[in-house]
Enzyme design. Structure first.
Site, mmCIF file in Angstrom:
data_model
loop_
_atom_site.group_PDB
_atom_site.id
_atom_site.type_symbol
_atom_site.label_atom_id
_atom_site.label_comp_id
_atom_site.label_asym_id
_atom_site.label_seq_id
_atom_site.Cartn_x
_atom_site.Cartn_y
_atom_site.Cartn_z
ATOM 1 N N ARG A 240 0.852 -1.177 0.000
ATOM 2 C CA ARG A 240 0.000 0.000 0.000
ATOM 3 C C ARG A 240 0.893 1.235 0.000
ATOM 4 O O ARG A 240 2.024 1.204 0.500
ATOM 5 C CB ARG A 240 -0.917 0.041 1.247
ATOM 6 C CG ARG A 240 -2.160 -0.835 1.169
ATOM 7 C CD ARG A 240 -3.151 -0.307 0.162
ATOM 8 N NE ARG A 240 -4.407 -1.047 0.141
ATOM 9 C CZ ARG A 240 -4.658 -2.083 -0.644
ATOM 10 N NH1 ARG A 240 -3.721 -2.543 -1.438
ATOM 11 N NH2 ARG A 240 -5.846 -2.676 -0.619
ATOM 12 N N GLU A 269 -1.965 8.307 -3.757
ATOM 13 C CA GLU A 269 -2.386 7.923 -5.110
ATOM 14 C C GLU A 269 -3.868 8.289 -5.326
ATOM 15 O O GLU A 269 -4.634 8.325 -4.371
ATOM 16 C CB GLU A 269 -2.151 6.422 -5.339
ATOM 17 C CG GLU A 269 -2.944 5.497 -4.439
ATOM 18 C CD GLU A 269 -2.599 4.026 -4.675
ATOM 19 O OE1 GLU A 269 -3.550 3.253 -4.894
ATOM 20 O OE2 GLU A 269 -1.399 3.654 -4.614
ATOM 21 N N HIS A 287 -1.312 0.805 -9.601
ATOM 22 C CA HIS A 287 -2.051 -0.052 -8.665
ATOM 23 C C HIS A 287 -2.836 -1.128 -9.425
ATOM 24 O O HIS A 287 -4.058 -1.235 -9.317
ATOM 25 C CB HIS A 287 -2.985 0.788 -7.792
ATOM 26 C CG HIS A 287 -3.310 0.128 -6.485
ATOM 27 N ND1 HIS A 287 -3.506 0.836 -5.321
ATOM 28 C CD2 HIS A 287 -3.490 -1.175 -6.144
ATOM 29 C CE1 HIS A 287 -3.779 0.008 -4.325
ATOM 30 N NE2 HIS A 287 -3.766 -1.227 -4.812
#
Length: 328
Positions: A240, A269, A287
Protein backbone atom coordinates in the site's frame (compact mmCIF):
# COMPACT_ATOMS: atom_id res chain seq x y z
CA UNK A 1 -41.50 -6.99 0.61
CA UNK A 2 -39.11 -4.26 -0.50
CA UNK A 3 -35.52 -5.11 -1.30
CA UNK A 4 -32.63 -3.74 0.79
CA UNK A 5 -31.04 -0.67 -0.78
CA UNK A 6 -27.35 -0.76 -1.63
CA UNK A 7 -24.86 1.60 -3.23
CA UNK A 8 -22.19 0.36 -5.63
CA UNK A 9 -19.70 3.19 -5.23
CA UNK A 10 -17.53 2.55 -8.30
CA UNK A 11 -18.01 1.09 -11.76
CA UNK A 12 -18.01 -2.69 -11.78
CA UNK A 13 -18.77 -5.56 -14.15
CA UNK A 14 -22.31 -5.28 -15.60
CA UNK A 15 -22.98 -8.94 -14.81
CA UNK A 16 -22.23 -8.28 -11.13
CA UNK A 17 -24.64 -5.32 -11.13
CA UNK A 18 -27.27 -7.56 -12.76
CA UNK A 19 -26.77 -10.22 -10.11
CA UNK A 20 -27.00 -7.70 -7.28
CA UNK A 21 -30.20 -6.38 -8.85
CA UNK A 22 -31.86 -9.75 -8.20
CA UNK A 23 -31.48 -9.20 -4.46
CA UNK A 24 -31.27 -5.44 -3.93
CA UNK A 25 -32.52 -2.05 -4.97
CA UNK A 26 -29.19 -0.98 -6.49
CA UNK A 27 -27.84 2.51 -7.10
CA UNK A 28 -24.60 2.15 -9.03
CA UNK A 29 -21.87 4.52 -10.10
CA UNK A 30 -21.31 2.98 -13.52
CA UNK A 31 -20.17 6.37 -14.80
CA UNK A 32 -17.30 5.90 -12.28
CA UNK A 33 -17.54 9.48 -11.05
CA UNK A 34 -15.05 10.54 -8.42
CA UNK A 35 -16.97 11.45 -5.27
CA UNK A 36 -15.77 13.47 -2.32
CA UNK A 37 -16.33 12.02 1.13
CA UNK A 38 -19.34 14.31 1.56
CA UNK A 39 -20.80 13.14 -1.75
CA UNK A 40 -20.24 9.50 -0.79
CA UNK A 41 -22.03 10.09 2.51
CA UNK A 42 -24.92 11.73 0.69
CA UNK A 43 -25.20 8.81 -1.71
CA UNK A 44 -25.15 6.33 1.19
CA UNK A 45 -28.05 7.96 3.03
CA UNK A 46 -30.97 5.55 3.20
CA UNK A 47 -28.81 2.64 2.03
CA UNK A 48 -28.45 -0.52 4.09
CA UNK A 49 -25.38 -1.82 2.23
CA UNK A 50 -22.41 -0.61 0.21
CA UNK A 51 -20.16 -2.22 -2.39
CA UNK A 52 -16.87 -0.32 -2.05
CA UNK A 53 -13.33 -0.22 -3.39
CA UNK A 54 -10.12 0.94 -1.74
CA UNK A 55 -10.77 4.53 -2.81
CA UNK A 56 -14.03 4.80 -0.81
CA UNK A 57 -13.31 6.00 2.73
CA UNK A 58 -15.75 4.78 5.35
CA UNK A 59 -15.09 6.56 8.63
CA UNK A 60 -16.94 8.01 11.62
CA UNK A 61 -18.13 11.09 9.71
CA UNK A 62 -19.61 9.02 6.87
CA UNK A 63 -21.17 6.54 9.29
CA UNK A 64 -22.76 9.31 11.36
CA UNK A 65 -24.48 10.59 8.22
CA UNK A 66 -25.73 7.12 7.25
CA UNK A 67 -27.47 5.49 10.24
CA UNK A 68 -29.20 2.87 8.05
CA UNK A 69 -25.92 1.37 6.85
CA UNK A 70 -25.34 -2.22 8.02
CA UNK A 71 -22.54 -3.61 5.83
CA UNK A 72 -19.72 -2.40 3.57
CA UNK A 73 -18.26 -5.02 1.22
CA UNK A 74 -14.82 -4.08 -0.11
CA UNK A 75 -13.74 -5.34 -3.53
CA UNK A 76 -10.15 -5.67 -2.30
CA UNK A 77 -8.13 -7.69 0.15
CA UNK A 78 -6.80 -4.51 1.79
CA UNK A 79 -9.20 -2.38 3.81
CA UNK A 80 -7.27 0.64 5.01
CA UNK A 81 -10.13 2.70 3.55
CA UNK A 82 -12.25 1.35 6.43
CA UNK A 83 -12.10 2.77 9.94
CA UNK A 84 -12.81 -0.60 11.52
CA UNK A 85 -13.19 0.76 15.05
CA UNK A 86 -15.72 3.35 13.88
CA UNK A 87 -17.60 0.75 11.84
CA UNK A 88 -17.74 -1.63 14.78
CA UNK A 89 -18.96 1.13 17.08
CA UNK A 90 -21.70 1.92 14.55
CA UNK A 91 -22.67 -1.73 14.22
CA UNK A 92 -21.57 -1.93 10.57
CA UNK A 93 -20.03 -5.14 9.27
CA UNK A 94 -16.91 -4.84 7.12
CA UNK A 95 -15.93 -7.49 4.59
CA UNK A 96 -13.10 -7.81 2.10
CA UNK A 97 -12.08 -10.02 -0.83
CA UNK A 98 -9.06 -12.12 0.15
CA UNK A 99 -7.59 -15.26 -1.46
CA UNK A 100 -9.07 -14.79 -4.95
CA UNK A 101 -6.29 -12.37 -5.93
CA UNK A 102 -3.33 -14.11 -4.27
CA UNK A 103 -1.74 -15.83 -7.26
CA UNK A 104 -2.34 -13.01 -9.72
CA UNK A 105 -0.85 -10.44 -7.33
CA UNK A 106 2.13 -12.68 -6.63
CA UNK A 107 2.67 -12.98 -10.40
CA UNK A 108 2.71 -9.20 -10.71
CA UNK A 109 4.97 -8.69 -7.71
CA UNK A 110 7.52 -11.00 -9.25
CA UNK A 111 7.12 -9.26 -12.61
CA UNK A 112 7.99 -5.94 -10.93
CA UNK A 113 11.10 -7.50 -9.37
CA UNK A 114 12.24 -8.64 -12.80
CA UNK A 115 11.34 -5.39 -14.55
CA UNK A 116 13.20 -3.27 -12.01
CA UNK A 117 16.26 -5.50 -11.80
CA UNK A 118 16.59 -5.93 -15.57
CA UNK A 119 15.75 -2.28 -16.38
CA UNK A 120 12.91 -3.17 -18.70
CA UNK A 121 10.97 0.08 -18.79
CA UNK A 122 14.11 2.20 -18.83
CA UNK A 123 15.42 0.32 -21.88
CA UNK A 124 12.05 0.39 -23.63
CA UNK A 125 11.80 4.18 -23.25
CA UNK A 126 15.33 4.45 -24.65
CA UNK A 127 14.40 2.36 -27.68
CA UNK A 128 11.11 4.20 -28.29
CA UNK A 129 12.94 7.52 -28.15
CA UNK A 130 15.09 6.42 -31.09
CA UNK A 131 18.31 6.44 -29.08
CA UNK A 132 19.37 2.86 -29.85
CA UNK A 133 21.98 3.03 -32.60
CA UNK A 134 24.65 0.55 -31.45
CA UNK A 135 25.37 -2.27 -29.01
CA UNK A 136 27.57 -1.73 -25.97
CA UNK A 137 28.80 -4.29 -23.43
CA UNK A 138 27.20 -2.53 -20.45
CA UNK A 139 24.07 -1.18 -22.13
CA UNK A 140 21.24 -1.43 -19.59
CA UNK A 141 23.10 -4.09 -17.65
CA UNK A 142 21.03 -4.81 -14.58
CA UNK A 143 21.17 -7.40 -11.83
CA UNK A 144 20.44 -11.12 -11.84
CA UNK A 145 17.28 -12.68 -10.48
CA UNK A 146 18.35 -16.34 -10.56
CA UNK A 147 20.55 -17.35 -7.66
CA UNK A 148 20.15 -13.98 -5.89
CA UNK A 149 18.67 -13.30 -2.45
CA UNK A 150 15.07 -12.16 -2.19
CA UNK A 151 13.89 -10.55 1.04
CA UNK A 152 10.14 -10.47 1.61
CA UNK A 153 8.59 -8.23 4.23
CA UNK A 154 5.07 -9.48 4.97
CA UNK A 155 4.75 -13.24 4.57
CA UNK A 156 1.03 -13.69 4.14
CA UNK A 157 -0.46 -15.62 1.22
CA UNK A 158 0.85 -13.19 -1.41
CA UNK A 159 4.31 -13.06 0.14
CA UNK A 160 4.39 -16.84 0.23
CA UNK A 161 3.36 -16.95 -3.43
CA UNK A 162 6.25 -14.66 -4.39
CA UNK A 163 8.64 -16.70 -2.25
CA UNK A 164 7.66 -19.92 -4.04
CA UNK A 165 8.12 -18.31 -7.45
CA UNK A 166 11.59 -17.14 -6.50
CA UNK A 167 12.80 -20.24 -4.70
CA UNK A 168 11.32 -22.93 -6.94
CA UNK A 169 11.36 -21.11 -10.28
CA UNK A 170 14.58 -19.09 -10.12
CA UNK A 171 16.72 -20.83 -7.50
CA UNK A 172 16.67 -17.75 -5.27
CA UNK A 173 17.59 -17.77 -1.62
CA UNK A 174 14.49 -16.45 0.17
CA UNK A 175 14.58 -14.67 3.50
CA UNK A 176 11.60 -13.02 5.14
CA UNK A 177 10.49 -10.85 8.02
CA UNK A 178 6.97 -10.93 9.42
CA UNK A 179 5.11 -9.97 12.59
CA UNK A 180 5.10 -13.66 13.46
CA UNK A 181 7.23 -16.50 12.15
CA UNK A 182 5.63 -19.06 9.84
CA UNK A 183 5.40 -22.63 11.02
CA UNK A 184 8.17 -24.97 9.91
CA UNK A 185 6.06 -26.70 7.24
CA UNK A 186 5.21 -23.39 5.52
CA UNK A 187 8.82 -22.23 5.70
CA UNK A 188 9.91 -25.46 4.04
CA UNK A 189 7.21 -25.13 1.36
CA UNK A 190 8.44 -21.62 0.55
CA UNK A 191 12.12 -22.51 1.08
CA UNK A 192 12.26 -19.38 3.22
CA UNK A 193 14.27 -18.44 6.30
CA UNK A 194 13.12 -16.00 8.99
CA UNK A 195 15.46 -13.07 9.70
CA UNK A 196 15.29 -9.71 11.43
CA UNK A 197 14.21 -6.64 9.48
CA UNK A 198 17.75 -5.26 9.67
CA UNK A 199 19.35 -8.45 8.35
CA UNK A 200 16.84 -8.63 5.51
CA UNK A 201 17.55 -5.08 4.41
CA UNK A 202 21.32 -5.51 4.63
CA UNK A 203 21.56 -8.84 2.79
CA UNK A 204 18.74 -9.00 0.22
CA UNK A 205 19.42 -8.27 -3.42
CA UNK A 206 15.71 -7.72 -4.00
CA UNK A 207 13.40 -6.46 -1.23
CA UNK A 208 9.67 -7.00 -1.75
CA UNK A 209 7.05 -5.33 0.45
CA UNK A 210 3.72 -7.09 1.01
CA UNK A 211 2.79 -5.79 4.47
CA UNK A 212 -0.73 -4.50 5.23
CA UNK A 213 -1.03 -0.76 5.84
CA UNK A 214 -1.76 0.54 9.33
CA UNK A 215 -0.53 3.53 11.33
CA UNK A 216 2.11 1.20 12.78
CA UNK A 217 3.42 0.25 9.32
CA UNK A 218 3.51 3.82 7.97
CA UNK A 219 6.93 4.48 6.42
CA UNK A 220 8.18 1.00 7.27
CA UNK A 221 10.79 1.86 4.65
CA UNK A 222 12.24 5.34 5.14
CA UNK A 223 15.64 6.96 4.81
CA UNK A 224 17.21 4.88 7.60
CA UNK A 225 16.01 1.60 6.12
CA UNK A 226 17.07 2.54 2.59
CA UNK A 227 20.53 3.35 3.94
CA UNK A 228 20.84 -0.26 5.14
CA UNK A 229 20.26 -1.70 1.67
CA UNK A 230 22.97 -2.65 -0.80
CA UNK A 231 23.71 -0.04 -3.48
CA UNK A 232 22.99 -2.81 -6.03
CA UNK A 233 19.62 -3.74 -4.46
CA UNK A 234 16.10 -3.26 -5.80
CA UNK A 235 12.96 -2.43 -3.82
CA UNK A 236 9.46 -3.47 -4.87
CA UNK A 237 6.25 -2.27 -3.21
CA UNK A 238 2.95 -4.01 -4.00
CA UNK A 239 1.53 -3.43 -0.52
CA UNK A 240 0.00 0.00 0.00
CA UNK A 241 1.06 3.59 -0.44
CA UNK A 242 2.51 4.93 2.80
CA UNK A 243 4.49 1.77 3.56
CA UNK A 244 7.38 3.53 1.79
CA UNK A 245 8.46 7.13 2.29
CA UNK A 246 8.29 8.08 -1.38
CA UNK A 247 10.38 11.23 -0.93
CA UNK A 248 13.17 9.28 0.79
CA UNK A 249 12.99 6.57 -1.87
CA UNK A 250 13.26 9.09 -4.70
CA UNK A 251 16.35 10.58 -3.07
CA UNK A 252 17.94 7.14 -2.65
CA UNK A 253 17.25 6.27 -6.30
CA UNK A 254 18.49 9.63 -7.57
CA UNK A 255 21.71 9.35 -5.59
CA UNK A 256 22.18 5.68 -6.62
CA UNK A 257 22.14 4.56 -2.99
CA UNK A 258 19.97 1.70 -4.25
CA UNK A 259 19.90 0.55 -7.85
CA UNK A 260 16.23 0.45 -8.76
CA UNK A 261 12.65 0.16 -7.59
CA UNK A 262 9.31 -1.13 -8.79
CA UNK A 263 6.20 0.55 -7.38
CA UNK A 264 2.54 -0.31 -7.88
CA UNK A 265 1.30 1.81 -4.96
CA UNK A 266 2.02 5.36 -3.82
CA UNK A 267 1.37 7.83 -1.04
CA UNK A 268 -1.60 9.98 -2.02
CA UNK A 269 -2.39 7.92 -5.11
CA UNK A 270 -3.52 8.43 -7.82
CA UNK A 271 -1.07 11.31 -7.50
CA UNK A 272 2.57 10.23 -7.77
CA UNK A 273 5.38 12.30 -6.28
CA UNK A 274 7.06 14.27 -9.09
CA UNK A 275 10.52 13.24 -7.87
CA UNK A 276 9.66 9.63 -8.70
CA UNK A 277 8.27 10.56 -12.10
CA UNK A 278 11.54 12.27 -12.98
CA UNK A 279 13.64 9.13 -12.41
CA UNK A 280 14.51 6.47 -14.97
CA UNK A 281 15.50 3.73 -12.50
CA UNK A 282 12.02 3.11 -11.12
CA UNK A 283 9.22 1.10 -12.71
CA UNK A 284 5.85 2.76 -12.02
CA UNK A 285 2.46 1.07 -12.45
CA UNK A 286 -1.00 2.39 -11.44
CA UNK A 287 -2.05 -0.05 -8.66
CA UNK A 288 -2.76 -2.93 -11.05
CA UNK A 289 -1.22 -5.94 -9.25
CA UNK A 290 -4.56 -7.79 -9.23
CA UNK A 291 -5.61 -6.56 -12.67
CA UNK A 292 -6.54 -9.58 -14.73
CA UNK A 293 -10.11 -9.93 -15.89
CA UNK A 294 -10.71 -13.29 -14.16
CA UNK A 295 -9.27 -12.03 -10.87
CA UNK A 296 -11.10 -8.71 -10.84
CA UNK A 297 -14.36 -10.53 -11.62
CA UNK A 298 -13.67 -12.96 -8.77
CA UNK A 299 -13.03 -10.02 -6.41
CA UNK A 300 -16.27 -8.31 -7.43
CA UNK A 301 -18.20 -11.56 -7.14
CA UNK A 302 -16.88 -12.17 -3.63
CA UNK A 303 -17.93 -8.67 -2.56
CA UNK A 304 -21.39 -9.44 -3.97
CA UNK A 305 -21.41 -12.81 -2.16
CA UNK A 306 -20.73 -11.00 1.11
CA UNK A 307 -23.65 -8.61 0.61
CA UNK A 308 -26.07 -11.33 -0.46
CA UNK A 309 -25.16 -13.66 2.41
CA UNK A 310 -25.49 -10.88 4.98
CA UNK A 311 -28.98 -9.85 3.93
CA UNK A 312 -30.06 -13.49 3.75
CA UNK A 313 -29.11 -13.84 7.40
CA UNK A 314 -26.09 -16.01 6.67
CA UNK A 315 -22.45 -15.60 7.66
CA UNK A 316 -20.66 -13.70 4.83
CA UNK A 317 -17.66 -15.53 3.34
CA UNK A 318 -15.02 -12.99 4.40
CA UNK A 319 -16.00 -10.79 7.36
CA UNK A 320 -13.40 -8.54 8.96
CA UNK A 321 -15.01 -7.37 12.22
CA UNK A 322 -17.70 -9.98 12.86
CA UNK A 323 -16.07 -11.07 16.12
CA UNK A 324 -15.96 -7.51 17.45
CA UNK A 325 -19.60 -6.97 16.52
CA UNK A 326 -20.62 -10.22 18.18
CA UNK A 327 -18.87 -9.13 21.36
CA UNK A 328 -20.70 -5.82 21.60
Amino acid sequence: MSKPKILVARAVFPEVIARLGQYFDVESNQADETWSKAQLAEKLKGKQGAFTTGSDRIDADVLAACPDLKICANMAVGYNNFDIDAMTAAGVLATNAPDVLTETTADFGFALVMAAARRLTESEHYLRAGKWNKWRYDMFAGSDIHGSTMGIMGMGRIGQGIAKRGAHGFGMKVIYHNRSRLDAALEAECKASYVSKEELLKTADHVVLVVPYSPASHHTIGAAELAMMKPTATLVNIARGGIVDDVALAAALRDKRIAAAGLDVFEGEPKVHPDLLALSNVVLTPHIASATMPTRLAMASLAADNLIAFFEGKVPPSPINAAQLAGK
